[in-house]
Design a protein around this motif. Structure first.
Motif, PDB file in Angstrom:
ATOM      1  N   SER A 131       7.886  33.224 -22.881  1.00  0.00           N
ATOM      2  CA  SER A 131       5.849  32.804 -22.474  1.00  0.00           C
ATOM      3  C   SER A 131       5.734  34.659 -22.097  1.00  0.00           C
ATOM      4  O   SER A 131       6.439  35.631 -21.300  1.00  0.00           O
ATOM      5  CB  SER A 131       6.560  32.342 -21.050  1.00  0.00           C
ATOM      6  OG  SER A 131       7.373  32.623 -20.070  1.00  0.00           O
ATOM      7  N   GLN A 188       1.361  23.831 -19.490  1.00  0.00           N
ATOM      8  CA  GLN A 188       2.701  24.260 -20.380  1.00  0.00           C
ATOM      9  C   GLN A 188       1.849  26.154 -20.545  1.00  0.00           C
ATOM     10  O   GLN A 188       2.398  26.431 -21.188  1.00  0.00           O
ATOM     11  CB  GLN A 188       3.596  23.749 -20.758  1.00  0.00           C
ATOM     12  CG  GLN A 188       4.239  23.382 -19.971  1.00  0.00           C
ATOM     13  CD  GLN A 188       5.178  21.623 -20.838  1.00  0.00           C
ATOM     14  OE1 GLN A 188       5.102  22.514 -21.941  1.00  0.00           O
ATOM     15  NE2 GLN A 188       6.450  21.749 -20.074  1.00  0.00           N
ATOM     16  N   GLU A 189       0.497  25.738 -21.100  1.00  0.00           N
ATOM     17  CA  GLU A 189      -0.386  26.243 -22.204  1.00  0.00           C
ATOM     18  C   GLU A 189      -0.829  27.401 -20.711  1.00  0.00           C
ATOM     19  O   GLU A 189      -2.315  28.569 -20.835  1.00  0.00           O
ATOM     20  CB  GLU A 189      -1.313  25.581 -22.804  1.00  0.00           C
ATOM     21  CG  GLU A 189      -0.683  24.925 -24.318  1.00  0.00           C
ATOM     22  CD  GLU A 189       0.674  25.868 -24.895  1.00  0.00           C
ATOM     23  OE1 GLU A 189       0.069  26.803 -25.239  1.00  0.00           O
ATOM     24  OE2 GLU A 189       1.854  24.886 -24.655  1.00  0.00           O
ATOM     25  N   LEU A 226      -1.120  30.478 -18.518  1.00  0.00           N
ATOM     26  CA  LEU A 226      -0.636  32.034 -18.626  1.00  0.00           C
ATOM     27  C   LEU A 226      -1.091  32.671 -17.301  1.00  0.00           C
ATOM     28  O   LEU A 226      -2.083  32.109 -16.097  1.00  0.00           O
ATOM     29  CB  LEU A 226      -1.309  33.228 -18.780  1.00  0.00           C
ATOM     30  CG  LEU A 226      -0.787  34.753 -19.049  1.00  0.00           C
ATOM     31  CD1 LEU A 226       0.741  34.698 -19.786  1.00  0.00           C
ATOM     32  CD2 LEU A 226      -1.916  35.984 -19.764  1.00  0.00           C
ATOM     33  N   ARG A 278       7.071  30.242 -16.954  1.00  0.00           N
ATOM     34  CA  ARG A 278       8.515  30.213 -18.620  1.00  0.00           C
ATOM     35  C   ARG A 278       7.167  29.018 -18.742  1.00  0.00           C
ATOM     36  O   ARG A 278       6.212  28.694 -18.744  1.00  0.00           O
ATOM     37  CB  ARG A 278       9.331  29.868 -17.173  1.00  0.00           C
ATOM     38  CG  ARG A 278      10.365  30.842 -16.448  1.00  0.00           C
ATOM     39  CD  ARG A 278      10.246  31.958 -16.927  1.00  0.00           C
ATOM     40  NE  ARG A 278      10.908  32.312 -18.739  1.00  0.00           N
ATOM     41  CZ  ARG A 278      12.436  32.405 -18.173  1.00  0.00           C
ATOM     42  NH1 ARG A 278      12.833  32.876 -16.796  1.00  0.00           N
ATOM     43  NH2 ARG A 278      13.038  32.851 -18.986  1.00  0.00           N
ATOM     44  N   LYS A 279       8.172  28.702 -20.100  1.00  0.00           N
ATOM     45  CA  LYS A 279       7.152  27.330 -20.714  1.00  0.00           C
ATOM     46  C   LYS A 279       6.991  26.755 -20.686  1.00  0.00           C
ATOM     47  O   LYS A 279       6.370  26.125 -20.485  1.00  0.00           O
ATOM     48  CB  LYS A 279       8.274  27.585 -22.315  1.00  0.00           C
ATOM     49  CG  LYS A 279       7.625  26.971 -23.096  1.00  0.00           C
ATOM     50  CD  LYS A 279       8.015  27.086 -24.625  1.00  0.00           C
ATOM     51  CE  LYS A 279       7.383  25.890 -25.101  1.00  0.00           C
ATOM     52  NZ  LYS A 279       6.046  26.257 -25.356  1.00  0.00           N
TER      53      LYS A 279
END
Length: 424
Positions: free
Chosen positions: A73, A208-209, A211, A229-230
């Motif tokens: 990520s 999760q998307e 930033l 993290r992802k």
């Protein structure tokens, strides 16, 4: 029966500095053996940041495409809360692509990736479950290799040992370096006001998307940093140094309450911290030795200079040490003419970046983290905040320092490879 073996260079420690140095030396044609005391690289909460200077280095080594295929990520901008609201101190969007971010990659994935690349070189060897225990010396007192012991991968029992002789021994065995101790080198310690407890919390699918920016949270004497993290948050909780026993006595419910005050948005998943055993304590140190070498011995990375987690630059600095070392020691190792002058040149090259970064960390300790963990108001330097708020161009400078650091290194010519052609 004790075995007697020989290599040209033995690198002790299979972390980022040790594995990178092994790869580079092998590409130069130097016979190199890396010793790693663990059976694998699967250990939680090792530093997982891969900075832009390292990503550029991997491109120069022809490994960039493979690196970008690893699970990872990206970290967003560095922000700081102030009385006047949040201020962006480091804006990665101002850097030139494709080196405009810091990647978060599980360190075991990065190390396995680098070892796989190194295995393509016939002069590279890595021995897992092999721990260096002492230095060997020749009749003139020069370091001439290491004594080691090996352990069974499943039981951990000692199953053998030996002596590995080498023209050069490189200590990459971390901030508790056994080889540094055996060489009688004592680091100068700088005071550090806090320790860090690492843990993880899950990220929901709708998160999760996103930033994640890097911004500390403050509440009373509590400080928290969250790295995105992802599918989880990697979280660092900072408290006054020496507070570990008190926190463990207070128990997990008290700790969850601390985190809820700092990050109410994470309160719905704090039951994932089952007990205090889910916290991984880092005894934060900030130190450096001088000199980094003795005849036949070189120290780099944390063995030469332990870094604070402030700024997350320790891995980047260690890898840059490895590149600078390979550039300077590979040719004389191949000629059989390596002396202390070449070892000293490694320290000379990397000393200024080390001092600059550590001084910057000491400023952060004094101005931000020290006051925070002792319950004092956090007052970032006013002029810096004013400039960052009103002069957007300034935000590029902290981003450059985080992404590249002072004096970033490039891959030596002997180690460069063309990237494989992608077939569509």
């Amino acid at each position: 029966m004790v075995q007697l073996e020989r290599t040209t260079c033995v690198v002790v420690g299979g972390g980022p500095a040790g594995v990178m140095l092994g790869l580079l030396l092998a590409r130069a044609g130097v016979e190199v053996t890396v010793l790693e005391k663990h059976a694998d690289f699967l250990r939680d909460f090792r530093g997982d940041t891969v900075h832009a200077s390292t990503i550029r280095l991997l491109d120069e080594l022809g490994l960039g495409e493979g690196f970008r295929a690893l699970p990872q990520s990206k970290l967003g901008n560095f922000r700081l809360p102030t009385r006047g609201g949040e201020v962006t101190l480091g804006d990665f969007g101002l850097l030139k692509p494709p080196y405009d971010y810091v990647a978060m990659v599980p360190q075991w994935d990065l190390l396995n990736f680098l070892v796989d690349a190194a295995h393509q070189e016939p002069r590279f060897t890595i021995r897992m479950n092999t721990e260096a225990t002492d230095l060997l010396h020749d009749d003139g007192g020069k370091v001439a290799g290491v004594a080691y012991r090996t352990r069974d991968a499943s039981s951990g029992a000692v199953i053998g040992g030996g002596a590995l002789h080498a023209e050069l021994t490189v200590a990459c065995d971390g901030r508790s370096s056994v080889l540094r101790q055996k060489a009688g080198l004592v680091p100068h310690e700088f005071p550090v006001p806090f320790d860090t407890w690492w843990f993880r919390l899950s990220r929901r699918a709708d998160e999760q998307e996103q930033l994640g920016s890097i911004m500390p949270s403050f509440s009373g004497t509590d400080v928290l940093l969250s790295l995105t993290r992802k599918d989880f948050y990697q979280i660092a909780y900072l408290a006054e140094k020496g507070k570990d026993l008190q926190m463990r006595v207070e128990g997990v419910e008290s700790f969850r309450a601390r985190i809820a005050r700092l990050r109410p948005d994470l309160a719905d998943r704090l039951d994932e911290i089952k007990s205090m055993d889910d916290l991984h304590l880092l005894d934060v140190k900030l130190n450096r030795i001088k000199p980094w070498h003795k005849p036949g011995l070189l120290l780099i990375g944390d063995a030469a200079h332990a870094m604070s987690p402030a700024g997350g630059v320790g891995i980047n600095l260690a890898i840059q040490d490895a590149v600078a070392a390979a550039q300077r020691i590979a040719p004389p190792l191949l000629r059989g003419t390596l002396g202390e002058a070449e070892l000293a040149s490694v320290q000379k090259r990397r000393w200024l970046p080390t001092v600059l970064i550590q001084n910057g960390q000491r400023v952060l300790h004094k101005a931000v983290f020290g006051p925070a963990v002792s319950g004092q108001p956090v007052r970032p330097p006013g002029p810096v905040v004013f400039i960052a708020r009103h002069m957007p161009w300034f935000r590029k400078l902290p981003a450059l320092m985080i992404a590249f650091g002072p004096r970033p290194e490039h891959a030596p010519a002997f180690a460069r490879r063309k990237a494989p052609t992608t077939r569509w």
